[in-house]
Scaffold this motif. Structure first.
Motif, PDB file in Angstrom:
ATOM      1  N   GLN A  35       6.578   8.953   8.901  1.00  0.00           N
ATOM      2  CA  GLN A  35       6.989   7.708   8.246  1.00  0.00           C
ATOM      3  C   GLN A  35       6.813   6.585   9.256  1.00  0.00           C
ATOM      4  N   THR A  36       5.680   5.922   9.212  1.00  0.00           N
ATOM      5  CA  THR A  36       5.287   5.010  10.286  1.00  0.00           C
ATOM      6  C   THR A  36       5.633   3.546  10.016  1.00  0.00           C
ATOM      7  N   SER A  37       6.266   3.251   8.922  1.00  0.00           N
ATOM      8  CA  SER A  37       6.631   1.865   8.635  1.00  0.00           C
ATOM      9  C   SER A  37       7.565   1.322   9.713  1.00  0.00           C
ATOM     10  N   GLY A  38       7.183   0.203  10.307  1.00  0.00           N
ATOM     11  CA  GLY A  38       8.001  -0.440  11.336  1.00  0.00           C
ATOM     12  C   GLY A  38       7.966   0.261  12.677  1.00  0.00           C
ATOM     13  N   CYS A  39       7.075   1.216  12.858  1.00  0.00           N
ATOM     14  CA  CYS A  39       7.021   1.991  14.105  1.00  0.00           C
ATOM     15  C   CYS A  39       6.161   1.301  15.154  1.00  0.00           C
ATOM     16  N   PRO A  40       6.415   1.616  16.421  1.00  0.00           N
ATOM     17  CA  PRO A  40       5.528   1.106  17.478  1.00  0.00           C
ATOM     18  C   PRO A  40       4.158   1.756  17.372  1.00  0.00           C
ATOM     19  N   GLY A  41       3.182   1.167  18.036  1.00  0.00           N
ATOM     20  CA  GLY A  41       1.848   1.737  18.030  1.00  0.00           C
ATOM     21  C   GLY A  41       1.814   3.082  18.727  1.00  0.00           C
ATOM     22  N   ALA A  42       0.827   3.899  18.374  1.00  0.00           N
ATOM     23  CA  ALA A  42       0.722   5.237  18.949  1.00  0.00           C
ATOM     24  C   ALA A  42       0.631   5.202  20.468  1.00  0.00           C
ATOM     25  N   SER A  43       0.040   4.157  21.021  1.00  0.00           N
ATOM     26  CA  SER A  43      -0.105   4.069  22.476  1.00  0.00           C
ATOM     27  C   SER A  43       1.228   3.911  23.193  1.00  0.00           C
TER      28      SER A  43
END
Length: 365
Positions: free
Chosen positions: A272-280
């Motif tokens: 659930q990637t909504s509002g998440c930081p970038g993968a890096s």
């Protein structure tokens, strides 16, 4: 709700000399039975083994031959048990042999996490039950994902693994919320005469609205973690949601502040990637294990890196298992070059009261 009652085994490895590097095979030695929910095996630098009983709320002592010595402490009247609650963690102070202090992690009668300090009595086989000092109480919104493991790092600080607070899918997004201690690895200084202090170099010690105890975030349920006794690297086995289990490794040179990605990612897969930081900005696992074929993982149980001298082929390798898969696994490699996973065989034929691993990370000698 998953059961987290993990069995233990005292295992013997064959064909592991420096001259013979055939695959490791495993035999089992039954050394003690009749326990109630054993979830931890600890020692403090002598001949005794301390067995943590989750459901009974007790710590029993045996010697290395399996002879019963006695009951160290009974905190059953303080705990709530069943499912993922109970007496969950223990750690001996690095200076235990001189100060007699040890720490436990349990869920209290309200279902909340408690970290408490005790001291041993004049009898080295009996704790002083009246010496309890509660250091931390952390509210748990649900009955699962309590984490539970505690251990001293090579820096002398106490690390506390906290689950995301439970239910499923981290509905409060607590693992990513720095105002919450849930879904985190905490790090505190317990060297003072009472209470605890925040290590000055904790990554969020001076960050507004962040909990200063936080060392790392983005964890779902770090049920078992350990420190490599040789390198100081931190190994975290984090229980997944419904598709992936994972193992994370952090170099001893880390300044902390890692975000392990939950609930943005489950293992390497988006969740659930909504509002998440970038993968890096995230720290991804060094190994993942599927709930589907060819493995049948459902709840990973972290182990330890072997640093003994008896079995040379085991040196530097990390051993762990899974509650459903029931096999012993080994990771071999480095953070820089990656790791190779080896399935060492089925443990489900072992008797249900065996000890599944021996560990030494909870008392620094």
């Amino acid at each position: 709700m998953r059961s987290i009652v993990i069995l233990f085994a005292c295992f013997i490895f064959k064909s592991v000399s420096a001259q013979n590097v055939t695959p490791l095979s495993v035999e089992f030695e039954d050394i003690y039975t009749g326990l109630s929910g054993p979830v931890g095996l600890y020692h403090c630098g002598d001949h005794r083994l301390f067995i943590l009983e989750k459901d009974a709320g007790q710590i029993e002592i045996i010697d290395t031959l399996g002879n019963y010595i006695g009951q160290f402490i009974d905190v059953n009247n303080l705990t709530s048990s069943g499912g993922e609650r109970g007496l969950l963690g223990m750690a001996f102070d690095p200076n235990y042999l001189s100060n007699g202090r040890f720490y436990i992690n349990y869920t209290n009668s309200s279902g909340n996490t408690v970290i408490a300090r005790y001291t041993v009595s004049a009898n080295p086989n009996v704790a002083n039950a009246s010496s309890a000092e509660i250091l931390l109480t952390i509210t748990q919104p649900y009955g699962n994902h309590n984490g539970g493991h505690i251990a001293f790092g090579p820096d002398g600080y106490l690390y506390i693994g906290m689950g995301d607070g439970g239910s499923a899918g981290d509905p409060g997004n607590r693992a990513q919320d720095l105002t919450s201690r849930l879904g985190k690895m905490l790090r505190i200084d317990v060297s003072g005469t009472s209470g605890y202090a925040i290590p000055a170099d904790n990554p969020f010690a001076e960050v507004d609205n962040a909990q200063p105890e936080i060392w790392a975030s983005g964890l779902r349920n770090p049920w078992k973690f350990s420190f490599d006794r040789s390198t100081g690297d931190l190994w975290i086995a984090d229980v997944g949601q419904n598709a992936w289990e994972e193992v994370n490794v952090v170099s001893s040179g880390s300044a902390g502040g890692e975000n392990y990605g939950w609930r943005c990612y489950e293992g390497n897969a988006t969740y659930q990637t909504s509002g998440c930081p970038g993968a890096s900005e995230l720290t991804f696992p060094v190994a993942v294990y599927s709930h589907s074929s060819p493995t049948s993982f459902c709840s990973i149980t972290g182990g330890a890196v072997y640093r003994g001298s008896k079995y040379t082929a085991m040196q530097g390798k990390y051993f762990f298992t899974d509650y459903c898969d029931g096999k012993l696994y080994m990771l071999d490699g480095t953070i820089e070059n990656g790791f190779t996973s080896t399935n060492l065989g089925d443990l489900q034929e072992a008797q249900s009261q065996l000890f599944r691993k021996t560990r030494q990370e909870n008392c620094i000698s």
